[in-house]
Enzyme design. Sequence first.
Site, short mmCIF file in Angstrom:
data_model
loop_
_atom_site.label_atom_id
_atom_site.label_comp_id
_atom_site.label_asym_id
_atom_site.label_seq_id
_atom_site.Cartn_x
_atom_site.Cartn_y
_atom_site.Cartn_z
N GLU A 98 0.85 -1.21 0.00
CA GLU A 98 0.00 0.00 0.00
C GLU A 98 0.88 1.24 0.00
O GLU A 98 1.98 1.24 0.55
CB GLU A 98 -0.87 0.03 1.26
CG GLU A 98 -2.31 -0.38 1.06
CD GLU A 98 -3.16 0.64 0.29
OE1 GLU A 98 -2.62 1.40 -0.52
OE2 GLU A 98 -4.36 0.65 0.51
N ASP A 99 0.37 2.31 -0.59
CA ASP A 99 1.11 3.57 -0.56
C ASP A 99 0.93 4.29 0.77
O ASP A 99 1.88 4.82 1.33
CB ASP A 99 0.69 4.49 -1.72
CG ASP A 99 -0.80 4.70 -1.80
OD1 ASP A 99 -1.55 3.77 -1.45
OD2 ASP A 99 -1.24 5.79 -2.19
N ASP A 102 -4.19 5.84 6.09
CA ASP A 102 -4.68 7.14 6.56
C ASP A 102 -5.70 6.85 7.67
O ASP A 102 -5.31 6.64 8.82
CB ASP A 102 -5.30 7.81 5.32
CG ASP A 102 -5.51 9.29 5.46
OD1 ASP A 102 -5.57 9.77 6.58
OD2 ASP A 102 -5.64 9.98 4.43
N PHE A 151 -2.18 16.78 3.72
CA PHE A 151 -2.66 16.18 2.47
C PHE A 151 -1.47 16.02 1.53
O PHE A 151 -0.94 16.99 1.00
CB PHE A 151 -3.75 17.02 1.82
CG PHE A 151 -4.50 16.24 0.79
CD1 PHE A 151 -5.63 15.54 1.13
CD2 PHE A 151 -4.02 16.14 -0.51
CE1 PHE A 151 -6.30 14.75 0.20
CE2 PHE A 151 -4.67 15.35 -1.45
CZ PHE A 151 -5.81 14.67 -1.09
N ARG A 164 0.09 12.07 -9.44
CA ARG A 164 0.64 10.73 -9.14
C ARG A 164 2.06 10.57 -9.67
O ARG A 164 2.84 9.80 -9.14
CB ARG A 164 -0.23 9.63 -9.77
CG ARG A 164 -1.62 9.50 -9.18
CD ARG A 164 -2.24 8.20 -9.64
NE ARG A 164 -3.68 8.15 -9.47
CZ ARG A 164 -4.31 7.77 -8.36
NH1 ARG A 164 -3.61 7.42 -7.31
NH2 ARG A 164 -5.62 7.74 -8.29
C1 PRP Z 1 -5.82 5.74 -1.01
C2 PRP Z 1 -4.58 4.92 -0.70
C3 PRP Z 1 -5.10 3.85 0.22
C4 PRP Z 1 -6.25 4.53 0.94
C5 PRP Z 1 -5.81 4.94 2.31
O1 PRP Z 1 -6.51 5.12 -2.05
O2 PRP Z 1 -4.01 4.39 -1.86
O3 PRP Z 1 -5.56 2.73 -0.48
O4 PRP Z 1 -6.58 5.71 0.19
O5 PRP Z 1 -6.82 5.65 2.95
P1 PRP Z 1 -7.57 5.14 4.24
O6 PRP Z 1 -6.55 4.59 5.18
O7 PRP Z 1 -8.20 6.41 4.78
O8 PRP Z 1 -8.61 4.15 3.84
P2 PRP Z 1 -7.71 5.81 -2.83
O9 PRP Z 1 -9.00 5.27 -2.32
O10 PRP Z 1 -7.55 7.30 -2.83
O11 PRP Z 1 -7.52 5.24 -4.30
P3 PRP Z 1 -6.21 5.35 -5.23
O12 PRP Z 1 -5.18 4.42 -4.63
O13 PRP Z 1 -6.68 4.90 -6.56
O14 PRP Z 1 -5.74 6.79 -5.22
#
Ligand code: PRP
Length: 187
Positions: A98-99, A102, A151, A164
Amino acid sequence: MIDHIEQVLLDADAIRRRTEELAAEIRADYAHDDLMLVGVLKGALMFLVDLARALALPLEMDFMATTSYGPGAESSGVVRILKDLDTNIEGRHVLVVEDIVDTGLTLRYLLENLWSRGPADLRVCVLLNKRKARKASVQMDYVGFEIPDEFVVGYGLDFGENYRNLPFVGVLKEAIYHRVRPAQPLD
Ligand code: PRP
């Protein structure tokens, strides 16, 4: 695009060095297992590719796509699977990549879902941990960086699908994410 960034939090060099350290840890832990990396699109794309190259282990890769954010800057708290794995992970040694964690809602949902498929082992490698925003406690086995509750965009992370491809992780200017329509043309 660069002038939408308030501050560079992690430059490309810092990300590369930390990725190599994480890869060394993971390589040691999985020396005797068949490793399957599960990248969570789209945000983890850059990290997954760089981590996989740094790992230099025999491994498989598969992908899931989830979304938890609407068009704005706040997590919606509702996780949707947009693309599922192609592979059956029963009996496999799975490492979710995961990136960012949050609120933790995406990862909690994903882990529950993946555990129900009967993997031999399921661990998590996350590049960025935003601990202060946590709403659900989640398992994280390898963590790249602890970051403040700002952010952030770049190196896979977006705002309104932009930024990105920045090679670093930076804090987005507040004026940008407080615009009514997030996906304004970029300068
Ligand atoms: C982002 C990120 C994680 C998630 C983390 O994905 O890549 O998967 O949010 O947030 P959280 O801990 O509050 O759930 P996003 O839903 O924005 O999709 P993306 O990866 O396509 O940008």
